[in-house]
Design a protein around this motif. Structure first.
Motif, PDB file in Angstrom:
ATOM      1  N   ARG A  41       2.483   1.645  -3.416  1.00  0.00           N
ATOM      2  CA  ARG A  41       1.346   2.218  -4.306  1.00  0.00           C
ATOM      3  C   ARG A  41       1.063   3.860  -4.389  1.00  0.00           C
TER       4      ARG A  41
ATOM      5  N   SER B  83       8.688  -2.838  -9.052  1.00  0.00           N
ATOM      6  CA  SER B  83       7.973  -2.614  -7.421  1.00  0.00           C
ATOM      7  C   SER B  83       7.804  -3.907  -6.909  1.00  0.00           C
TER       8      SER B  83
ATOM      9  N   ARG C 161       4.054   5.791  -5.632  1.00  0.00           N
ATOM     10  CA  ARG C 161       3.917   5.888  -7.078  1.00  0.00           C
ATOM     11  C   ARG C 161       2.955   6.736  -7.539  1.00  0.00           C
ATOM     12  N   GLU C 162       1.587   6.692  -6.965  1.00  0.00           N
ATOM     13  CA  GLU C 162       0.779   7.667  -7.235  1.00  0.00           C
ATOM     14  C   GLU C 162       1.198   9.034  -6.620  1.00  0.00           C
TER      15      GLU C 162
ATOM     16  N   ARG D 118       0.854  -1.418  -0.002  1.00  0.00           N
ATOM     17  CA  ARG D 118      -0.081  -0.121   0.012  1.00  0.00           C
ATOM     18  C   ARG D 118       0.811   1.251  -0.092  1.00  0.00           C
TER      19      ARG D 118
END
Length: 253
Positions: free
Chosen positions: A170, A192, A173-174, A167
């Protein structure tokens, strides 16, 4: 075994089923599934009685029907397999709604659906009334090989750790504007995944070294000694004993 570990299948409660020692519930669930699997598929009425018995357990455990039915969706792939059996199996054929179906395939589909559904429902009820930590203690009490119990314990404990790490990756990255939209982004996702594997491996090494430094020598200390009285064993085995009576009737009638 350390502190408790909640899971999504568990439903907190104070019912008589929740209060039974975990190893009695594990043994009773296993015995019930064995009896169900041993029942001849032609005894259709017997599977209806098994469902009634499980409904009685769910009522005693105060597990709502919706909670149970929602978690039965996990068997959808097996249902799809069972639906195909009447079409692909060989042997005597019968016409049903204009379709030519195999008689042996129909019985096979019924066998998979009935026994599979009852087995999954039994597992869901066991998980809904027993915490993961208690399940591990129950397996330990039933003399399952200690190494297997330890592997299951570590898998449960660090599953959430790895999920949380995924999580955070992620979110990272976002926050940099990345959004996977096609095959050209698979390389980033692969990197990743590789980074996650390395971090998990390193974390496992650190945990092992910490355990060894604290005296770990291949076995975990037993903090809670789980015991069960004869009355508790009798209450737990009321389900498989009743099912055994139904099974014997299914073979004789």
């Amino acid at each position: 075994m350390g502190a408790g570990h909640a899971h999504k299948l568990y439903r907190h409660g104070h019912s008589p089923v929740h209060g039974l020692p975990p190893h009695t519930k594990l043994a009773a669930a296993f015995a019930f599934v064995v009896v169900v699997v041993s029942t001849p598929r032609e005894a259709v009425w017997a599977f209806g009685l098994y469902a009634v018995l499980l409904a009685g357990v769910a009522w005693a455990a105060r597990v709502p029907p919706g909670f149970l039915l929602k978690r039965l969706l996990i068997e959808v792939p097996f249902v799809a397999f069972a639906v195909l059996l009447p079409f692909v199996a060989e042997g005597e054929r019968v016409e049903v709604l204009g379709m030519s179906l195999s008689v042996s395939g129909l019985w096979g589909a019924w066998n998979v659906l009935a026994k599979g559904t009852l087995g999954v429902a039994t597992s869901v009820l066991l998980a809904a009334t027993t915490e993961l930590r208690e399940l591990l203690l129950g397996l330990q009490r039933l003399k399952l090989p200690p190494l297997l119990v330890q592997i299951a314990s570590f898998m449960i404990r660090y599953g959430d750790v790895i999920t949380d790490e995924m999580r955070r990756m992620r979110i990272a990255r976002e926050s940099r504007g990345f959004e996977a939209r096609g095959i050209r982004h698979w390389g980033v996702l692969a990197k990743s995944a590789g980074a996650l594997f390395i971090r998990s491996y390193e974390r496992g090494e650190r945990v092992h070294l910490a355990m060894v430094s604290r005296g770990y020598a291949g076995s975990m200390p037993v903090i809670d000694e789980v015991t069960a009285s004869r009355a508790q064993w009798a209450h737990a085995f009321a389900l498989p004993v009743a099912a055994l009576v139904v099974c014997l009737l299914g073979w004789t009638l």
